[in-house]
Design a protein around this motif. Structure first.
Motif, PDB file in Angstrom:
ATOM      1  N   ASP A  51      53.577  65.397  59.064  1.00  0.00           N
ATOM      2  CA  ASP A  51      52.788  65.799  58.583  1.00  0.00           C
ATOM      3  C   ASP A  51      52.121  67.144  58.233  1.00  0.00           C
ATOM      4  O   ASP A  51      52.827  68.049  58.733  1.00  0.00           O
ATOM      5  CB  ASP A  51      50.979  64.948  57.983  1.00  0.00           C
ATOM      6  CG  ASP A  51      50.260  65.285  59.827  1.00  0.00           C
ATOM      7  OD1 ASP A  51      49.859  66.442  59.973  1.00  0.00           O
ATOM      8  OD2 ASP A  51      49.318  64.473  60.182  1.00  0.00           O
TER       9      ASP A  51
ATOM     10  N   GLY B 299      49.118  70.375  51.945  1.00  0.00           N
ATOM     11  CA  GLY B 299      49.334  68.625  51.777  1.00  0.00           C
ATOM     12  C   GLY B 299      47.782  68.374  50.983  1.00  0.00           C
ATOM     13  O   GLY B 299      48.108  67.701  50.409  1.00  0.00           O
TER      14      GLY B 299
ATOM     15  N   LYS C  52      54.783  64.234  52.268  1.00  0.00           N
ATOM     16  CA  LYS C  52      55.318  64.084  53.769  1.00  0.00           C
ATOM     17  C   LYS C  52      56.449  64.955  53.905  1.00  0.00           C
ATOM     18  O   LYS C  52      57.513  65.384  53.627  1.00  0.00           O
ATOM     19  CB  LYS C  52      55.115  63.769  54.999  1.00  0.00           C
ATOM     20  CG  LYS C  52      54.168  61.972  54.732  1.00  0.00           C
ATOM     21  CD  LYS C  52      52.652  63.393  54.779  1.00  0.00           C
ATOM     22  CE  LYS C  52      51.591  61.764  54.521  1.00  0.00           C
ATOM     23  NZ  LYS C  52      50.287  62.159  54.667  1.00  0.00           N
TER      24      LYS C  52
ATOM     25  N   VAL D  16      55.038  61.252  62.116  1.00  0.00           N
ATOM     26  CA  VAL D  16      53.417  60.450  61.298  1.00  0.00           C
ATOM     27  C   VAL D  16      54.716  58.676  61.342  1.00  0.00           C
ATOM     28  O   VAL D  16      55.673  59.102  61.659  1.00  0.00           O
ATOM     29  CB  VAL D  16      54.199  60.801  59.765  1.00  0.00           C
ATOM     30  CG1 VAL D  16      53.393  59.768  58.539  1.00  0.00           C
ATOM     31  CG2 VAL D  16      53.498  62.004  58.575  1.00  0.00           C
TER      32      VAL D  16
END
Length: 327
Positions: free
Chosen positions: A307, A144, A289, A313
């Motif tokens: 995530d 991420g 995401k 999320v």
């Protein structure tokens, strides 16, 4: 005889004289005449009051114009087939936050779905700041995190505009192994062919990308969020490919965007003839995401968004495109 006549005349004269002197005197009037009273003055007639002026009528105000009713905004027509849409696609080497300009401006804001890869590894990608003329790209690795290097990004945009009847659209939903070499049943007539992919395994979305894309086929790469081990072995994968070829007016495309939480159901505005293929992108705060569709039917699908730690999320910004057959 004469004496009598004389006396009679004398008496008559005396009588007449007395009568003249006592005229107008009443009995016991003392012989004086009563003065004639002055006539009472006729009072001046009371002046006739001027009539009170009739007040001018207050002008009746013109009626306030009835405001025209606010026009009910026309709803953007839900596309019922590819014939009502403009589909654009592209592939480019981009860094996070790079701006992509559409070759032709849409008539409104389109829906954009993207996927990415680098060195045969799938990366997270999403579009944000979407307008009729272009969008910005959000990119991240399997942790991420944003990297300074560039990724290869594939994108498809669907919106209102002129139809390009030189394009063919091919879809597939299949449970495939990582590093699968796939071929198109009907080759496209030229390049580039752009493929956007979404994947999931047991309801957990994964990151998907395509490499070595040609007019006849491609290779699929799958990766999980890093804390779960990274590379995936197998996943149910949704694929949409767009490129030059035979236009099919029976294809129906629907698309949408909105704020959704993990595992939320989205209904189509019009049912497809069968189960469509649905690809999804999602981002929060301009950070991509991991997203996918699940249980797509003729009437709707569930959107999955997690995530890079594998946590569902809430309130993600989601873009989706569904391609199937018109009823």
């Amino acid at each position: 005889m004469r004496r009598l006549t004389f006396l009679a005349v004398l008496l008559l004269i005396v009588a007449l004289t007395l009568s003249a002197m006592g005229c107008g005197g009443g009995v016991g009037g003392g012989g004086g005449s009563t003065p004639t009273p002055k006539p009472t003055a006729t009072p001046k007639p009371t002046a006739t009051p001027k009539p009170t002026a009739t007040p001018k009528l207050t002008t009746t105000p013109k009626p306030t114009a009835t405001p025209k009713p606010t026009a009910t905004p026309k709803l953007t027509p839900t596309p019922t087939s590819a014939a009502g849409l403009m589909v654009q696609r592209g592939v480019a080497e981009c860094s996070n936050g790079a701006h992509v300009t559409f070759p032709t401006a849409f008539k409104g804001t389109p829906v954009v779905v993207a996927s990415a890869q680098l060195n045969f590894g799938a990366k997270s990608a999403s579009a944000f700041n979407i307008t009729s003329t272009g969008f910005d790209v959000a990119l991240a690795n399997l942790w991420g995190a944003v990297e300074a290097r560039t990724y290869w990004v594939q994108w498809i945009a669907v919106g209102q505009g002129a139809v390009d009847t030189s394009l063919a659209i091919v879809t597939n939903y299949v449970n495939v192994l990582n590093w699968t070499d796939a071929g198109f049943k009907t080759p496209f007539s030229g390049e580039p062919v752009i493929i956007v992919a979404s994947a999931q395994n047991s309801g957990i979305p994964s990151v998907a990308g395509t490499v070595d894309v040609t007019s006849t086929g491609f290779e699929l790469c799958l990766d999980n969020y890093q804390s779960s081990g990274g590379t995936m072995v197998q996943a149910w994968t949704s694929l949409i490919a767009v490129g030059p070829g035979a236009y099919d007016p029976k294809v129906m495309i629907q698309s949408g965007s909105g704020t959704y939480s993990h595992d939320t159901h989205i209904s189509f505005s019009k049912a497809f003839a069968g189960n469509p293929v649905v690809v999804v992108s999602a981002q929060s705060n301009n950070t991509p995401k991991i997203a996918s569709s699940l249980n797509a039917t003729a009437t709707g699908f569930n959107v999955l968004v997690i995530d890079h730690n594998g946590v569902g999320v809430s309130n993600a910004s989601v873009q989706w495109i569904a391609v199937g057959t018109a009823p």
